[in-house]
Design a protein around this motif. Structure first.
Motif, PDB file in Angstrom:
ATOM      1  N   ALA A  53       0.829  -1.202   0.000  1.00 11.40           N
ATOM      2  CA  ALA A  53       0.000   0.000   0.000  1.00 11.40           C
ATOM      3  C   ALA A  53       0.867   1.257   0.000  1.00 11.40           C
ATOM      4  CB  ALA A  53      -0.926  -0.005   1.218  1.00 11.40           C
ATOM      5  N   VAL A  54       1.926   1.270   0.810  1.00  8.07           N
ATOM      6  CA  VAL A  54       2.824   2.423   0.835  1.00  8.07           C
ATOM      7  C   VAL A  54       3.482   2.611  -0.526  1.00  8.07           C
ATOM      8  CG1 VAL A  54       4.946   3.364   1.850  1.00  8.07           C
ATOM      9  CG2 VAL A  54       3.250   2.256   3.314  1.00  8.07           C
ATOM     10  N   ALA A  55       3.817   1.507  -1.188  1.00  9.43           N
ATOM     11  CA  ALA A  55       4.466   1.567  -2.495  1.00  9.43           C
ATOM     12  C   ALA A  55       3.512   1.933  -3.616  1.00  9.43           C
ATOM     13  CB  ALA A  55       5.129   0.228  -2.803  1.00  9.43           C
ATOM     14  N   GLY A  56       2.228   2.032  -3.325  1.00 10.63           N
ATOM     15  CA  GLY A  56       1.262   2.352  -4.358  1.00 10.63           C
ATOM     16  C   GLY A  56       0.856   1.180  -5.211  1.00 10.63           C
ATOM     17  N   ARG A  57       1.117  -0.034  -4.732  1.00 15.15           N
ATOM     18  CA  ARG A  57       0.821  -1.233  -5.505  1.00 15.15           C
ATOM     19  C   ARG A  57      -0.488  -1.897  -5.070  1.00 15.15           C
ATOM     20  NH1 ARG A  57       5.433  -3.794  -7.387  1.00 15.15           N
ATOM     21  NH2 ARG A  57       3.995  -5.345  -8.209  1.00 15.15           N
ATOM     22  N   THR A  58      -1.025  -1.490  -3.916  1.00 20.73           N
ATOM     23  CA  THR A  58      -2.276  -2.043  -3.403  1.00 20.73           C
ATOM     24  C   THR A  58      -3.113  -0.900  -2.848  1.00 20.73           C
ATOM     25  OG1 THR A  58      -1.401  -4.247  -2.871  1.00 20.73           O
ATOM     26  CG2 THR A  58      -3.275  -3.510  -1.574  1.00 20.73           C
ATOM     27  N   SER A  59      -4.405  -1.004  -3.001  1.00 18.67           N
ATOM     28  CA  SER A  59      -5.292   0.046  -2.505  1.00 18.67           C
ATOM     29  C   SER A  59      -5.305   0.070  -0.980  1.00 18.67           C
ATOM     30  CB  SER A  59      -6.713  -0.190  -3.037  1.00 18.67           C
ATOM     31  OG  SER A  59      -7.618   0.700  -2.443  1.00 18.67           O
ATOM     32  N   TRP A  60      -5.310   1.271  -0.401  1.00 21.43           N
ATOM     33  CA  TRP A  60      -5.361   1.412   1.056  1.00 21.43           C
ATOM     34  C   TRP A  60      -6.658   0.853   1.629  1.00 21.43           C
ATOM     35  CZ3 TRP A  60      -1.598   2.209   4.345  1.00 21.43           C
ATOM     36  CH2 TRP A  60      -0.428   2.826   3.930  1.00 21.43           C
ATOM     37  N   ARG A  61      -7.727   0.859   0.851  1.00 17.60           N
ATOM     38  CA  ARG A  61      -8.996   0.356   1.383  1.00 17.60           C
ATOM     39  C   ARG A  61      -8.962  -1.151   1.619  1.00 17.60           C
ATOM     40  NH1 ARG A  61     -10.425   1.493  -4.033  1.00 17.60           N
ATOM     41  NH2 ARG A  61     -10.889  -0.379  -5.253  1.00 17.60           N
ATOM     42  N   ASP A  62      -7.982  -1.837   1.030  1.00 18.17           N
ATOM     43  CA  ASP A  62      -7.871  -3.279   1.215  1.00 18.17           C
ATOM     44  C   ASP A  62      -7.007  -3.664   2.414  1.00 18.17           C
ATOM     45  OD1 ASP A  62      -9.452  -3.812  -0.971  1.00 18.17           O
ATOM     46  OD2 ASP A  62      -7.770  -4.078  -2.352  1.00 18.17           O
ATOM     47  N   VAL A  63      -6.307  -2.715   3.012  1.00 18.19           N
ATOM     48  CA  VAL A  63      -5.327  -3.058   4.053  1.00 18.19           C
ATOM     49  C   VAL A  63      -5.992  -3.714   5.255  1.00 18.19           C
ATOM     50  CG1 VAL A  63      -3.669  -2.117   5.699  1.00 18.19           C
ATOM     51  CG2 VAL A  63      -3.640  -1.334   3.332  1.00 18.19           C
TER      52      VAL A  63
ATOM     53  N   ILE B 120      11.703   3.153  -0.376  1.00 16.38           N
ATOM     54  CA  ILE B 120      12.866   3.018  -1.267  1.00 16.38           C
ATOM     55  C   ILE B 120      12.406   2.625  -2.666  1.00 16.38           C
ATOM     56  CG2 ILE B 120      14.966   1.676  -1.708  1.00 16.38           C
ATOM     57  CD1 ILE B 120      15.336   1.517   1.326  1.00 16.38           C
ATOM     58  N   TYR B 121      11.440   1.723  -2.743  1.00 13.15           N
ATOM     59  CA  TYR B 121      10.887   1.306  -4.035  1.00 13.15           C
ATOM     60  C   TYR B 121      10.288   2.498  -4.769  1.00 13.15           C
ATOM     61  CZ  TYR B 121       7.708  -1.071  -7.301  1.00 13.15           C
ATOM     62  OH  TYR B 121       7.035  -1.483  -8.422  1.00 13.15           O
ATOM     63  N   ARG B 122       9.525   3.310  -4.054  1.00 16.55           N
ATOM     64  CA  ARG B 122       8.904   4.480  -4.679  1.00 16.55           C
ATOM     65  C   ARG B 122       9.955   5.470  -5.164  1.00 16.55           C
ATOM     66  NH1 ARG B 122       3.178   5.358  -3.301  1.00 16.55           N
ATOM     67  NH2 ARG B 122       3.501   7.430  -4.167  1.00 16.55           N
ATOM     68  N   ALA B 123      11.069   5.571  -4.430  1.00 19.55           N
ATOM     69  CA  ALA B 123      12.099   6.549  -4.773  1.00 19.55           C
ATOM     70  C   ALA B 123      12.898   6.149  -6.008  1.00 19.55           C
ATOM     71  CB  ALA B 123      13.039   6.749  -3.588  1.00 19.55           C
ATOM     72  N   PHE B 124      13.097   4.847  -6.210  1.00 17.80           N
ATOM     73  CA  PHE B 124      14.008   4.413  -7.262  1.00 17.80           C
ATOM     74  C   PHE B 124      13.332   3.740  -8.447  1.00 17.80           C
ATOM     75  CE2 PHE B 124      16.756   4.736  -3.547  1.00 17.80           C
ATOM     76  CZ  PHE B 124      17.822   5.439  -4.067  1.00 17.80           C
ATOM     77  N   VAL B 125      12.057   3.431  -8.354  1.00 11.12           N
ATOM     78  CA  VAL B 125      11.359   2.813  -9.473  1.00 11.12           C
ATOM     79  C   VAL B 125      10.678   3.914 -10.267  1.00 11.12           C
ATOM     80  CG1 VAL B 125       9.525   1.235 -10.164  1.00 11.12           C
ATOM     81  CG2 VAL B 125      11.046   0.639  -8.278  1.00 11.12           C
ATOM     82  N   ALA B 126      11.092   4.073 -11.527  1.00 11.69           N
ATOM     83  CA  ALA B 126      10.591   5.186 -12.339  1.00 11.69           C
ATOM     84  C   ALA B 126       9.122   5.037 -12.671  1.00 11.69           C
ATOM     85  CB  ALA B 126      11.410   5.298 -13.626  1.00 11.69           C
ATOM     86  N   GLU B 127       8.676   3.806 -12.878  1.00 14.61           N
ATOM     87  CA  GLU B 127       7.282   3.575 -13.279  1.00 14.61           C
ATOM     88  C   GLU B 127       6.598   2.730 -12.227  1.00 14.61           C
ATOM     89  OE1 GLU B 127       4.924   2.147 -17.263  1.00 14.61           O
ATOM     90  OE2 GLU B 127       6.761   1.134 -16.719  1.00 14.61           O
ATOM     91  N   ARG B 128       5.445   3.160 -11.794  1.00 11.06           N
ATOM     92  CA  ARG B 128       4.734   2.453 -10.743  1.00 11.06           C
ATOM     93  C   ARG B 128       3.275   2.325 -11.144  1.00 11.06           C
ATOM     94  NH1 ARG B 128       6.188   5.553  -7.398  1.00 11.06           N
ATOM     95  NH2 ARG B 128       4.377   6.909  -7.128  1.00 11.06           N
ATOM     96  N   VAL B 129       2.700   1.170 -10.920  1.00 11.41           N
ATOM     97  CA  VAL B 129       1.305   0.948 -11.271  1.00 11.41           C
ATOM     98  C   VAL B 129       0.659   0.114 -10.172  1.00 11.41           C
ATOM     99  CG1 VAL B 129       1.853  -1.143 -12.593  1.00 11.41           C
ATOM    100  CG2 VAL B 129      -0.279   0.051 -13.035  1.00 11.41           C
TER     101      VAL B 129
END
Length: 300
Positions: free
Chosen positions: A112-122, A273-282
């Protein structure tokens, strides 16, 4: 996106008759020309998959840890680590495409922090994971309680798989009652979980080979367990720690806070760290399949 990163090919849109689409999905005729239809698993299916995967992980890991040492058949830290790792791998292959294959509150939080999963599912995922882990530990406890030799000592027996530090650190048995302290336990749980979540985020990135991801995840978890067993009995997963603490002696519940704080903090660090160094995130929910289908219709 950097210039040397190959562009992801875009599939050709599916052209269908507008009237057929309206009839199939009950869409008003004045709707816009682009329709997005959800096709992924529903929340109930995803929560069931998370409960199942966590159930198997706890059943395999704690079951081997409890009984292998007693019987002497295939005991030791290596057997426990392999049991956890294989359970994670098998569960990811079996139901990872349904829920994303988290089976761990720290993984859900990191995703969720990385933007890979919706916060509503946590929170729903956490609840499913806790229920799955608790059911597995309950099964193991009931089985242990049926052994006459353990009469009156069931909780003490179960405490051997609980997570702890200080006098309850596993290495304390070999060092005269002095085990790894709070700081050592905190660092190991935090760093090893961070590495584990980092591997998950990288291995499940859509630019990686997803077919290899479950093996990378399972083997990484097994190695992490081997590292952390002498220190804390290797939680790396708040659901696993909670499942063991429920049926252990009182000290396990009093120390449980660390095995939530450290894994969640480690997962959060890995995600940042993933968010900082991964150029493309989905937002693709790790091992889960895409949950939308784009339909472009044309009128005839």
């Amino acid at each position: 996106m950097s210039q040397d990163t190959p562009a992801t090919p875009t599939p050709d849109p599916l052209h269908v008759n507008a009237d057929e689409v309206f009839a199939a999905y009950g869409i008003p005729a004045e709707s816009p020309t682009e329709i997005v239809v959800a096709t992924g698993p529903g929340l109930v299916a995803r929560l069931g998959a998370e409960a199942f995967g966590t159930f198997f992980l706890v059943l395999a890991g704690l079951g081997v840890a409890l009984y292998a040492g007693v019987t002497g058949v295939g005991g030791g830290p290596l057997a426990v680590a392999l049991a956890f790792g294989i359970a994670v791998l098998a569960s990811a292959v079996a139901v990872g495409h349904v829920s994303g294959g988290h089976f761990n509150p720290a993984v859900t939080f990191g995703a969720a922090v990385a933007g890979r999963t919706s916060w509503r599912d946590v929170l729903p995922y956490w609840l499913a994971q806790l229920v799955g882990g608790a059911l597995a530990s309950a099964l193991l406890y009931v089985a242990a309680a049926s052994l006459p030799a353990l009469a009156g000592n069931e909780r003490k027996f179960f405490s051997s798989v609980a997570n702890g530090f200080g006098a309850h650190s596993p290495i304390a048995a070999q060092t005269g009652g002095e085990g790894f302290g709070l700081l050592g336990a905190l660092l190991i749980e935090l760093v090893v979980t961070a590495v584990f979540v980092g591997v998950i985020l990288g291995a499940t990135d859509r630019r990686s080979a997803h077919t290899q991801a479950p093996f990378a995840i399972g083997l990484t978890f097994a190695v992490g367990v081997l590292i952390a067993i002498p220190v804390t009995n290797a939680a790396l997963n708040p659901a696993r720690a909670t499942a063991a603490a429920i049926f252990s002696e009182g000290w396990a519940l009093s120390q449980l806070w660390l095995f939530w704080v450290a894994p969640l903090a480690g997962a959060g660090i890995a995600a940042l760290i993933y968010r900082a160094f991964v150029a493309e995130r989905v937002q693709d929910d790790l091992l889960g399949e895409p949950d939308v289908e784009e339909i472009v219709y044309t009128e005839e």
